[in-house]
Design an enzyme around this catalytic site. Sequence first.
Site, PDB file in Angstrom:
ATOM      1  N   GLU A 142      20.098 -13.147 -17.770  1.00  0.00           N
ATOM      2  CA  GLU A 142      20.720 -11.989 -17.129  1.00  0.00           C
ATOM      3  C   GLU A 142      22.090 -11.745 -17.746  1.00  0.00           C
ATOM      4  O   GLU A 142      22.828 -12.684 -17.999  1.00  0.00           O
ATOM      5  CB  GLU A 142      20.855 -12.262 -15.629  1.00  0.00           C
ATOM      6  CG  GLU A 142      21.433 -11.107 -14.860  1.00  0.00           C
ATOM      7  CD  GLU A 142      21.381 -11.321 -13.356  1.00  0.00           C
ATOM      8  OE1 GLU A 142      21.582 -10.358 -12.619  1.00  0.00           O
ATOM      9  OE2 GLU A 142      21.144 -12.463 -12.926  1.00  0.00           O
ATOM     10  N   CYS A 178      32.710 -27.655 -18.889  1.00  0.00           N
ATOM     11  CA  CYS A 178      31.800 -28.386 -19.772  1.00  0.00           C
ATOM     12  C   CYS A 178      32.585 -28.997 -20.940  1.00  0.00           C
ATOM     13  O   CYS A 178      33.243 -28.271 -21.700  1.00  0.00           O
ATOM     14  CB  CYS A 178      30.719 -27.454 -20.308  1.00  0.00           C
ATOM     15  SG  CYS A 178      29.657 -28.220 -21.530  1.00  0.00           S
ATOM     16  N   CYS A 203       0.800  -1.205   0.000  1.00  0.00           N
ATOM     17  CA  CYS A 203       0.000   0.000   0.000  1.00  0.00           C
ATOM     18  C   CYS A 203       0.840   1.266   0.000  1.00  0.00           C
ATOM     19  O   CYS A 203       2.061   1.222   0.063  1.00  0.00           O
ATOM     20  CB  CYS A 203      -0.867   0.039   1.263  1.00  0.00           C
ATOM     21  SG  CYS A 203      -1.369  -1.578   1.855  1.00  0.00           S
ATOM     22  N   GLN A 225      13.680 -17.691  -9.954  1.00  0.00           N
ATOM     23  CA  GLN A 225      14.207 -18.692 -10.890  1.00  0.00           C
ATOM     24  C   GLN A 225      13.880 -20.069 -10.348  1.00  0.00           C
ATOM     25  O   GLN A 225      14.044 -20.339  -9.158  1.00  0.00           O
ATOM     26  CB  GLN A 225      15.718 -18.513 -11.027  1.00  0.00           C
ATOM     27  CG  GLN A 225      16.382 -19.481 -11.990  1.00  0.00           C
ATOM     28  CD  GLN A 225      17.882 -19.207 -12.117  1.00  0.00           C
ATOM     29  OE1 GLN A 225      18.342 -18.126 -11.807  1.00  0.00           O
ATOM     30  NE2 GLN A 225      18.623 -20.187 -12.565  1.00  0.00           N
ATOM     31  N   GLN A 252      24.475 -16.552  -9.445  1.00  0.00           N
ATOM     32  CA  GLN A 252      25.901 -16.460  -9.156  1.00  0.00           C
ATOM     33  C   GLN A 252      26.687 -16.956 -10.359  1.00  0.00           C
ATOM     34  O   GLN A 252      26.378 -17.983 -10.941  1.00  0.00           O
ATOM     35  CB  GLN A 252      26.268 -17.251  -7.896  1.00  0.00           C
ATOM     36  CG  GLN A 252      25.775 -18.687  -7.851  1.00  0.00           C
ATOM     37  CD  GLN A 252      25.954 -19.305  -6.476  1.00  0.00           C
ATOM     38  OE1 GLN A 252      25.139 -19.119  -5.579  1.00  0.00           O
ATOM     39  NE2 GLN A 252      27.013 -20.050  -6.292  1.00  0.00           N
ATOM     40  N   CYS A 279      24.470 -30.346 -25.495  1.00  0.00           N
ATOM     41  CA  CYS A 279      24.721 -30.720 -24.101  1.00  0.00           C
ATOM     42  C   CYS A 279      24.599 -32.230 -23.925  1.00  0.00           C
ATOM     43  O   CYS A 279      23.675 -32.856 -24.456  1.00  0.00           O
ATOM     44  CB  CYS A 279      23.731 -30.002 -23.200  1.00  0.00           C
ATOM     45  SG  CYS A 279      23.714 -30.586 -21.491  1.00  0.00           S
ATOM     46  N   PHE A 305      -3.100  -1.915  -2.133  1.00  0.00           N
ATOM     47  CA  PHE A 305      -2.902  -2.701  -3.363  1.00  0.00           C
ATOM     48  C   PHE A 305      -2.980  -4.156  -2.938  1.00  0.00           C
ATOM     49  O   PHE A 305      -2.060  -4.694  -2.359  1.00  0.00           O
ATOM     50  CB  PHE A 305      -1.534  -2.396  -3.983  1.00  0.00           C
ATOM     51  CG  PHE A 305      -1.338  -2.956  -5.372  1.00  0.00           C
ATOM     52  CD1 PHE A 305      -1.767  -4.228  -5.721  1.00  0.00           C
ATOM     53  CD2 PHE A 305      -0.720  -2.202  -6.354  1.00  0.00           C
ATOM     54  CE1 PHE A 305      -1.589  -4.736  -6.989  1.00  0.00           C
ATOM     55  CE2 PHE A 305      -0.526  -2.696  -7.633  1.00  0.00           C
ATOM     56  CZ  PHE A 305      -0.961  -3.966  -7.954  1.00  0.00           C
ATOM     57  N   CYS A 354      28.316 -27.723 -15.069  1.00  0.00           N
ATOM     58  CA  CYS A 354      28.179 -26.322 -15.500  1.00  0.00           C
ATOM     59  C   CYS A 354      28.869 -25.355 -14.549  1.00  0.00           C
ATOM     60  O   CYS A 354      29.439 -24.349 -14.975  1.00  0.00           O
ATOM     61  CB  CYS A 354      26.702 -25.935 -15.589  1.00  0.00           C
ATOM     62  SG  CYS A 354      25.683 -27.076 -16.488  1.00  0.00           S
ATOM     63  N   ASN A 412       1.664  -0.638   5.430  1.00  0.00           N
ATOM     64  CA  ASN A 412       2.128  -0.821   4.059  1.00  0.00           C
ATOM     65  C   ASN A 412       3.211  -1.883   4.097  1.00  0.00           C
ATOM     66  O   ASN A 412       4.300  -1.644   4.617  1.00  0.00           O
ATOM     67  CB  ASN A 412       2.698   0.491   3.514  1.00  0.00           C
ATOM     68  CG  ASN A 412       3.390   0.309   2.171  1.00  0.00           C
ATOM     69  OD1 ASN A 412       3.239  -0.724   1.529  1.00  0.00           O
ATOM     70  ND2 ASN A 412       4.155   1.294   1.761  1.00  0.00           N
ATOM     71  N   GLY A 413       2.940  -3.067   3.573  1.00  0.00           N
ATOM     72  CA  GLY A 413       3.960  -4.106   3.564  1.00  0.00           C
ATOM     73  C   GLY A 413       3.347  -5.482   3.659  1.00  0.00           C
ATOM     74  O   GLY A 413       2.175  -5.686   3.323  1.00  0.00           O
ATOM     75  N   ARG A 459      -0.110   3.749  -5.984  1.00  0.00           N
ATOM     76  CA  ARG A 459       0.380   2.747  -5.030  1.00  0.00           C
ATOM     77  C   ARG A 459      -0.708   1.739  -4.687  1.00  0.00           C
ATOM     78  O   ARG A 459      -0.456   0.781  -3.964  1.00  0.00           O
ATOM     79  CB  ARG A 459       0.898   3.419  -3.758  1.00  0.00           C
ATOM     80  CG  ARG A 459       2.238   4.084  -3.967  1.00  0.00           C
ATOM     81  CD  ARG A 459       2.860   4.550  -2.662  1.00  0.00           C
ATOM     82  NE  ARG A 459       4.239   4.967  -2.892  1.00  0.00           N
ATOM     83  CZ  ARG A 459       5.279   4.166  -2.827  1.00  0.00           C
ATOM     84  NH1 ARG A 459       5.120   2.894  -2.518  1.00  0.00           N
ATOM     85  NH2 ARG A 459       6.498   4.611  -3.043  1.00  0.00           N
ATOM     86  N   LYS A 504      16.244 -21.965  -8.016  1.00  0.00           N
ATOM     87  CA  LYS A 504      16.639 -21.348  -6.742  1.00  0.00           C
ATOM     88  C   LYS A 504      15.760 -20.142  -6.444  1.00  0.00           C
ATOM     89  O   LYS A 504      16.253 -19.026  -6.311  1.00  0.00           O
ATOM     90  CB  LYS A 504      18.116 -20.957  -6.769  1.00  0.00           C
ATOM     91  CG  LYS A 504      18.529 -20.213  -8.031  1.00  0.00           C
ATOM     92  CD  LYS A 504      20.032 -20.000  -8.091  1.00  0.00           C
ATOM     93  CE  LYS A 504      20.425 -19.491  -9.481  1.00  0.00           C
ATOM     94  NZ  LYS A 504      21.839 -19.399  -9.684  1.00  0.00           N
TER      95      LYS A 504
END
Length: 1643
Positions: free
Chosen positions: A1019, A1264, A113, A1085, A1094, A1253, A321, A1259, A341-342, A143, A1088
């Site tokens: 990424e 590889c 919020c 992801q 990483q 592969c 929200f 990996c 808010n949270g 918001r 993980k």
Amino acid sequence: MELCHGQRASSVLGSGVRSSSKHASLVPAVVAGARGLPHPASQAAFSQAQAPQARAAARRSARNAAKQLTAASWVPNAVQPAAEAQAVPEQAQAKPQPVVADLETILQERDACGVGFIANLRSIKSHTIVEQALRALGCMEHRGACSADDDSGDGAGLMTQIPWKLLKKDMPALNEATTGVGMMFMPNDDALEAQAKALAEEVVAAEGLALLGWRQVPIAPEVVGRFAKATQPRIWQMFISGKPGQTGDELERQLFIVRKLIERAKTAAMGAAAEDFYACSLSNRTIVYKGMLRSVVVGAFYKDLVNTDYETAFAIYHRRFSTNTTPKWPLAQPMRILGHNGEINTLQGNLNWIASRQNELEHPVWAGREGQLLPLCNAAESDSANLDHVAELLVRTGLEPQESLMLLVPEAFRNHPDLMKEYPEVVDFYEFYEGLQEGWDGPALLVFSDGKRVGARLDRNGLRPARFWRTADDTIYVASEVGVLGDVMSNAENIVAKGRLGPGQMVLADLETGAFGENASISKAIATKQPYKEWVAKSVRRLEDMSPVSYPAEAKMDNATLLRLQAANGMGAEDAQMVVEGMAQAGVEPTYCMGDDIPLAVLSDKPHMLFNYFKQRFAQVTNPPIDPLREGLVMSLEMRLGGRGNLLNPGADTYRQVLLNSPILLESQLAAIAADATLKSKTFDIAFKAGTQGSLAAALAKLCADVEAAVKAGCQCVVLSDKATETDMQPGVVPIPSLLATGAVHHHLIRTGLRSDTSIVVETAQAFSTHHAAMLIGYGAHALCPYLAYETARQWRLSSRTQSLVKSGKVPDISVGDAQKNLKKSLEKGILKILSKMGISLLGCYHGAQIFEAYGLSREVIDTAFTGSVSRIGGMSLADLQREAESFWAKGFPEKAMSKLEDYGFIQSRAKGEYHANNQTMAKLLHKAIGLGSGSATDASAYEAYMAHFESAPPHVLRDCLALESGKQPISVDEVEPAADIMKRFCTGGMSLGAISRETHETIAVAVNRIGGKSNSGEGGEDPIRWTTLGDADDAGKSASFPYLRGLQNGDTATSKIKQVASGRFGVTPEFLVNADQLEIKIAQGAKPGEGGQLPGKKVSPYIANLRRSKPGVPLISPPPHHDIYSIEDLAQLIYDLHQINPAAKVSVKLVAEAGIGVVASGVAKANADVIQISGHDGGTGASPISSIKHAGGPVEMGIAETHQVLTRNELRERVVLRADGGFRSGRDILIAAALGADEYGFGTVAMIATGCIMARVCHTNNCPVGVASQREELRARFPGAPADLVNFFHFVAEEVRQGLAQLGLRSLDELVGHANCLQQRDAPLAKTSGLDLSFLTTFAGESGASSIRIAQAVHSNGPQLDDEILADKEVQDAIRSQGSVSKAYDIVNVDRSALGRVAGAIAKPYGDNGFKGAVNLKLTGSGGQSFGVFLATGLNVHLTGEANDYVGKGMAGGEIVIVPPPASPFAAETASLVGNTCLYGATGGSLFVNGRAGERFAVRNSRADAVVEGVGDHCCEYMTGGCVVVLGSAGRNVAAGMTGGIGYFYDEEGDFPEKVNTEIVAIQRVLTPAGEVQLKGLISAHAAKTGSAKAKALLADWAAAKAKFWQLVPPAEKNTAQVNPAIAEEAGKKAAAAPVQMAATA
């Protein structure tokens, strides 16, 4: 109310192009009744409230007397006789049984919020405060969010003082001192409304109070949206007179009791209708006006609020929200005490602990009536509502509201230099209350009031924005954003101070004394109210004082016994070697790769430990994960043993506890605890008899009964131990699974109301991983002793094999004690990591919070030991678990002596081990089918063999247990849509360049572009050469542009149409963003979830480093996404940013399946995303901790089904495309995903296999063997794939889909998408259980429109923008086109979000990040909205006079931002907070100069930008990889955590800066070189010139003295630069001096 000053109409709505403008410009005039004129709730309505016929005759006359009230005569009602109390239903009088919170219920409500308050310290009441609150509310509309109708707000409201002046216009006789006013929501039904009123009146009468009457609140129902109107209540005000003499706090307590009795009575009498009868407030001091409204119509809906007689000295305002779109009027805020808010991440645990101890809460002020206040909490309400319930009880009991918030939401008081300097007394306060009350943990800005004081509190992590300012008339303003009043310029001369709330901080306006307090003074005042230091000394012992740390140097059993015990307790060879021994050796949890491709435990034919049937939950969107690596200073593993005591009446004798620094106990520590007389510890053996039906269930029941008896007898520490059974191993006596025993005892004690009287310690052989430890704690254990893991570590170090490896240097030479110490440390680090995934800081908050979901356990098992946990697919019964436990135990009694442990192959693929879906047989079949290595020649029979391989494989995912059946006749495949149309729905997963090689990444992109699908950059950015269309390919398929690729064709392009924006922001620049077809925000992801990525340093080649704007060879860690995605509205802001810079690109949000994903996805849809991607837990990864790969995230099938069903029910499905990925390998997988609801389909690991592969699963090592996942040149040269290979695979899959559709009698995927009624559960029996129930997956949600239409819909829009106005200017257009110069001026307001991002995109598209040679100079005045100057490009120079909010300069790649306060401001600029949190996040270039302070997380992930500011909050320069930051004032904690590049300069006036630096990576030194001095002085000089900074000018005026007070931060990558290294600087100086001589000689 009016729009925000200068506001563009659509901006206020927050849902872009779809937003209704129906009410956007409503400016309510004075409405009828506003000044006492006749209105529907006039005097007549007030005095003639109807009484239902059914009322008791004895009460009718008394009640009617109270109602005959007019404006002229006010007749108090007679006090009702106490004997009348019997009318209240009996259920409302009895003490309730504790009810365990159900996660399914909790998951239905998630929210975030915008909040704030306005308070006049002189207690001057005015209507102006209401007007300003409404205005501020309207300017935070973005918001909040709306339902699918774009008109029903998720909730908005105000809390104020009671407007006596307004009410007394009708009722002059109202006594302000003795009257309580209730704001009541009533059912929208005549009979139910009458029943509700009667119940309320009966309670009032029974309490001996007088009901003065009812007032119908005047409203304008026409402004309510369709969704909200369906549940709109009737709204009444109820007036109650207290007993004679009852005023102030005593009256507030009485009214609290009345409301609680009404709540109990309505629940008992009204059934399901009870939730429509709700008291927003019932108080003598405060009143709440709220509803399912958009901010801008609150004042229009409630006519009282625009009546000038509505006066108050304070107002709290709130805009909600909610990720859930089912409107619930009561869940709008503010609540009775709080506006929040949270997100409370620990809610389930908090509710369970409250339930378990609520019957013990006592205080004399309640005179024995505490039972009537229960139940205190309700899982069906939101986290905010439940926190409000607890805070309200504390306040009504006598605590000050600021004190209540301090103990409920404690700050991170350890390792806090400023705290220890300014208010060290508070440490004892927090330590004392830790023993009584676990924290309510999660990102939270809490505004609060009890009517006497108004304040705000921020969570310990500072993960919500909170700014405050004070005006000359002593009015205090607190808000989630600045600029909400639109008066930053017009009112500048009256604003005497500006500040912000930092992590764990508080501000307080005392309306009685007129004082305004900030955190240090508030904390000091509260902490010195009681002798907390003495109380702590008397109440708490420390474990290290009872039992010094000692690690045995010798083994405690022989090797043969150890092997038997390991085998009998489920420890396989991988567990012993990779996990336990790995942790003992390195002190960290081991890393692995590729993801989890083995069957779910319930589907497996191998025995699994009970832990494996659970998946860890994780934070995504509604709240952020936190960073245990770089922000661990806010985290703690401390736990307490012993009973809890009475929270309401604390004192020196409230409890006697033992403080543990860690929940992982050594064997010696456990012995001390088990023998402790003060705790009266008692040990219970956990075992059952083998081979007897029902014996496990019977043993659990007896265990629970025995523990209950012991706790009633005073046992404050229950030790559950399997050691006796393990020490004397007998085939017929089996240990109860320790998790089952722990959960069963924990929940039994909750149900019996005894849980807070004792603690649970587990001594077990069955815990040897981080997941095991976290689960035991999550289900109730305070601590555990993993004795078999310790013995495994000891014997590993003592073994001859390890000693040989030590001698050869292959293993570090550590002692036996160090091996155990490392194991303990690894478990502790792993627990912190698991906590952090959910955004939880304190183990005490995680304890008992049950933040897991079960996959494969029956309702019987859940109700026995895991009550309240989600388990949607049924599965193993207690009898099944008994058989599995017995099968493990039998392994400890082999016919032949054991020489080694069985290798189950759960992690690595083994010939006789667990089935892996990605196996070498499958890879070989696929390679043959697609022609890999043989010129891409396809082999259809090999693909048939590939399909047959999966058909004959054991079930390993839920879709293997489903069959497709439409009930239609098959059709010819010729009638089915072509393969080309199907392949357009195909995507590849977000595999980063760096994790995989250029060859793999670009080959995949070329292939996917050929079929019309979409590949994903992952990424790390993208090389611009890939955006060109190939025109130089020769007949052999080679190209000079991409010489390392094979099989290329002219017309190919290697661009990734989906470009990923992840938390690390690596490579995310304006040029990257404007060249995308889609932009994907990676929230989580699959391999993980809840963690960042990483990339090992050896994979960061110069090429990769350049793309990512980092340094070669330096490991790159992406933090979890918490820096600029704290919550749903922050995600909405990032979506807004991306739509701003590239309005032609769809924005997708990547989520991972978990229970509750549907509600999260609803929020994402409302946040204006175009695409939602759902990934399964089995996604691949280049590197991840093993426990994350194995134990986090849910099956993709569950994620798709839930998301589709919830979006469809909430009428949001047609807004978004639903994309799914998660181990898809065949056409059958696509068909089932489509039936579940997916529109598009992602391929990850299988796409890598199709390009070469071979599943070597290395990996993470950079080794590889076929160059698919390596950056080593010699290995990349072996890469075998070509684009045609992957194209062939996609063709095979598409044709398989066509064949499947034909069999189903369907002509296109459109006809299948969302039709889960085409799915049936297969009859095929499973090896372990017959209890699997997949009805959740086969539920048809209803029609949801054509999938292809969703895919083809236009990009969602941000609506009209300031940027559009700028770009429409012909002079600006000409300057961009001709690379000329232009200067312009504009006003800006806080709803102008992401300002200048679109202008930057218009520059970056033709010129790139840094190619523009012109200058667009913009002078802005006002309040910059969130993300001001986002993604700025070179040549765009911005000067803002005013202030700005969070994310200034986010992702900027060039240009310049200068921000200065208004010239008339009376405050000193260097003391004022001028910009918000997370400024300069992920910047890759440009300059930022701020004549004021910045908030938390300044310059996080900055890689090349320069900045000068006059002060910063916590975590400055975190994860910085380049650039230069100069801070001219004080800094918060944890500076430079994870900083691997760039330089920082910090002015240290107080002499305490070094203790605020995280020196794990950086060094700290004075300015030692001329080059460093030149850099520093040059930036300060520029700052003085551009901003007029008085501080900068003063430093320059006495430069020698100033320079001596600067510290320089030096990360490793900068240690050999001239700016930091005197030797290098000296060498550079010599070269510079020699250069002219050489030139002369040459001449």
